[in-house]
Design a protein around this motif. Structure first.
Motif, PDB file in Angstrom:
ATOM      1  N   SER A 160       0.820  -1.204   0.000  1.00  0.00           N
ATOM      2  CA  SER A 160       0.000   0.000   0.000  1.00  0.00           C
ATOM      3  C   SER A 160       0.858   1.260   0.000  1.00  0.00           C
ATOM      4  O   SER A 160       0.593   2.212  -0.748  1.00  0.00           O
ATOM      5  N   GLN A 174       0.997   4.069  -3.041  1.00  0.00           N
ATOM      6  CA  GLN A 174       0.698   5.481  -2.799  1.00  0.00           C
ATOM      7  C   GLN A 174       1.866   6.361  -3.222  1.00  0.00           C
ATOM      8  O   GLN A 174       1.674   7.467  -3.732  1.00  0.00           O
ATOM      9  N   SER A 219      -3.487  11.737  -4.774  1.00  0.00           N
ATOM     10  CA  SER A 219      -3.795  11.480  -3.377  1.00  0.00           C
ATOM     11  C   SER A 219      -4.858  10.400  -3.336  1.00  0.00           C
ATOM     12  O   SER A 219      -6.019  10.627  -3.676  1.00  0.00           O
TER      13      SER A 219
END
Length: 284
Positions: free
Chosen positions: A27, A31, A37
């Protein structure tokens, strides 16, 4: 493809149980890599099984897309959201057994493996040396190289058909593979028979514990099967004993259902497409 979405997108990551330990690292890396975002959610449990895309769980957070990791059924989804697959990988796709696999199509027929395979080929209902090869998902990243190796070396001299791996949309499929009747012509009946019989041998090329292998063998259970595992360097002939037991149980249940006056169907309609067609086929 690379998932793209509006700012503050919601992305669901679906991982099998044995990969959940990497969820936090994955994760964070995702990101960092995405220039947006994003809210990333880990699906720590699945509605059906790890092979199926869990659209139901992803809808709980109104996800914009879902990334499925590990082996996948590649069944048609409802199309409510984009689905991306990250399949497992194996780089060693060459079979290094004691004897080359020629199915009676190579000049040398010495060695136990080749002799048994030649016997299987000669028992085919057609004299053509046709081999239909299903390549494991773990070789998807190198499918061109694997296909060239199978046609040019492993089964040189044979007529080879390799059903393609398909995603959630496309041609009729069995276990995530292009259906045999689609590539050879003809139509598959409820029992898995093919009106236009391609003849020859059906081969599984990959890990023998792959769920897709079992699904394909159950569907085309009347075929002559050879399983080649290039990782373990092994060859298996015919249907495994456990699968034969499953078939006998299936025949018993089908016969039992045939004698019933009323049959109830429980259908998972939330995360699979084509269930109406399946119901219609069962009613025939």
């Amino acid at each position: 493809g690379r998932p793209t979405a509006r700012p503050h997108a919601r992305i669901c990551l679906q991982l099998p149980d044995d990969m959940l330990g990497h969820a936090a690292e994955l994760s964070a890396a995702l990101q960092s890599a995405l220039d947006l975002s994003a809210d990333i959610y880990i699906l720590a449990d699945t509605t059906y099984n790890a092979l199926s895309v869990d659209e139901v769980a992803s809808q709980h957070v109104d996800a914009d897309c879902l990334i499925h990791y590990g082996r996948a059924s590649l069944s048609k989804t409802t199309g409510r959201l984009p689905v991306y697959y990250v399949l497992p990988r194996e780089d060693n796709y060459r079979y290094e057994g004691d004897s080359p696999l020629g199915l009676g199509c190579v000049a040398s027929t010495s060695g136990p493996d080749v002799g048994a395979l030649a016997s299987l080929a000669s028992s085919s209902t057609t004299p053509t040396r046709q081999v239909t090869v299903f390549v494991d998902q773990v070789f998807k990243h190198a499918m061109d190289e694997v296909s060239a190796y199978i046609r040019g070396e492993l089964l040189a001299g044979c007529t080879v058909a390799i059903p393609g791996l398909i995603g959630s949309e496309g041609a009729p499929s069995v276990g995530g593979y292009e259906a045999v009747q689609h590539i050879h012509g003809g139509h598959r009946g409820v029992g898995g028979d093919i009106e236009r019989d391609p003849g020859g041998v059906f081969m599984w090329y990959g890990l023998c514990d792959a769920p897709a292998r079992e699904m394909l063998m159950l569907t085309y259970n009347a075929r002559t099967w050879v399983s080649v595992d290039p990782i373990a360097g092994t060859v298996e002939h015919g249907l495994p004993p456990k699968l034969q037991q499953t078939l006998r149980k299936r025949y018993f249940l089908v016969d039992k259902a045939r004698q019933a006056n009323i049959v109830g169907l429980v259908v998972g309609t939330l995360a699979a497409n084509g269930y109406k067609e399946s119901i219609d086929a069962l009613r025939v």
